[in-house]
Scaffold this motif. Structure first.
Motif, PDB file in Angstrom:
ATOM      1  N   PHE A  28       0.804  -1.220   0.000  1.00  0.00           N
ATOM      2  CA  PHE A  28       0.000   0.000   0.000  1.00  0.00           C
ATOM      3  C   PHE A  28       0.837   1.269   0.000  1.00  0.00           C
ATOM      4  CE2 PHE A  28      -2.386  -3.192   2.510  1.00  0.00           C
ATOM      5  CZ  PHE A  28      -3.476  -3.350   1.666  1.00  0.00           C
ATOM      6  N   ASN A  29       0.311   2.297  -0.660  1.00  0.00           N
ATOM      7  CA  ASN A  29       0.748   3.671  -0.445  1.00  0.00           C
ATOM      8  C   ASN A  29      -0.152   4.161   0.684  1.00  0.00           C
ATOM      9  OD1 ASN A  29       2.579   3.833  -2.683  1.00  0.00           O
ATOM     10  ND2 ASN A  29       0.784   3.899  -4.011  1.00  0.00           N
ATOM     11  N   VAL A  30       0.397   4.325   1.855  1.00  0.00           N
ATOM     12  CA  VAL A  30      -0.402   4.582   3.047  1.00  0.00           C
ATOM     13  C   VAL A  30      -0.582   6.090   3.253  1.00  0.00           C
ATOM     14  CG1 VAL A  30      -0.605   4.196   5.537  1.00  0.00           C
ATOM     15  CG2 VAL A  30       0.438   2.441   4.073  1.00  0.00           C
ATOM     16  N   HIS A  31      -1.851   6.492   3.324  1.00  0.00           N
ATOM     17  CA  HIS A  31      -2.221   7.893   3.529  1.00  0.00           C
ATOM     18  C   HIS A  31      -2.932   8.020   4.877  1.00  0.00           C
ATOM     19  CE1 HIS A  31      -1.466   8.742  -0.779  1.00  0.00           C
ATOM     20  NE2 HIS A  31      -1.875   7.499  -0.918  1.00  0.00           N
ATOM     21  N   TYR A  32      -2.720   9.124   5.545  1.00  0.00           N
ATOM     22  CA  TYR A  32      -3.348   9.348   6.851  1.00  0.00           C
ATOM     23  C   TYR A  32      -3.913  10.767   6.899  1.00  0.00           C
ATOM     24  CZ  TYR A  32       0.772  12.117   7.838  1.00  0.00           C
ATOM     25  OH  TYR A  32       1.752  13.067   7.776  1.00  0.00           O
ATOM     26  N   CYS A  33      -4.944  10.929   7.693  1.00  0.00           N
ATOM     27  CA  CYS A  33      -5.555  12.238   7.930  1.00  0.00           C
ATOM     28  C   CYS A  33      -4.974  12.832   9.214  1.00  0.00           C
ATOM     29  CB  CYS A  33      -7.064  12.093   8.096  1.00  0.00           C
ATOM     30  SG  CYS A  33      -7.876  11.289   6.715  1.00  0.00           S
TER      31      CYS A  33
END
Length: 170
Positions: A28-33
């Motif tokens: 995964f390309n991990v994205h976070y808020c």
């Protein structure tokens, strides 16, 4: 091929606790808020010098560019702020939602969002040959006290099927 994924606090904290976070970046390309970051890095430096291991790991991976910040334009308000924004981001961008809390996971799935729980990720690692049968069973045992029994049962059923197909069950 890596897929984009929106990270929820529940996934990060449990994945860090059992030690499977390093495997994430192969998938995964991990994205976070921002709300998820705030929940993960929950200590206030003005109040305490303590930094929890999952927070330190988050910071290290954030600094080396493996974690990417992104915000949704809207958010659900049925659950906590981290879950709400992580779900909204996944839904808006048609990304996978990395989440380990059962009720929000079910809700996200009811909206058509593809979700991966920590037990599900461990099964993926096993099915892809990244970890052994004893390793996946060990992870699932460690997850049992801190993860929904439904998620554990689903994962065990898949592991049993894959292990049976491979002839690894005795």
């Amino acid at each position: 091929m890596q897929q984009d994924a929106s990270l929820d606090t529940s996934f990060w904290n449990i994945a860090a606790q059992i030690g499977v976070v390093p495997y994430l970046f192969g998938y995964f390309n991990v994205h976070y808020c921002a709300a998820v970051e705030q929940e993960i890095v929950a200590t206030d430096p003005s109040e305490t010098p303590l930094i929890f291991p999952q927070a330190m790991l988050f910071r290290v991976l954030q600094e080396d560019g493996r974690l990417h910040q992104a915000e949704p334009t809207t958010s659900e308000r049925l659950y906590g702020l981290g879950e709400a924004t992580a779900l909204a981001l996944a839904q808006e961008r048609a990304w996978i939602l990395l989440i380990n809390d059962f009720r929000p996971l079910q809700f996200a799935q009811s909206l058509g969002v593809q979700c991966v729980s920590v037990p599900g990720f461990c099964v993926l690692l096993y099915a892809d040959g990244k970890i052994t049968l004893p390793a996946v069973l060990g992870y699932l045992r460690r997850l049992a006290p801190i993860t929904s029994p439904q998620l554990i049962r689903q994962a065990e059923a898949i592991v049993d099927r894959v292990a049976g197909e491979r002839g690894e069950l005795t």
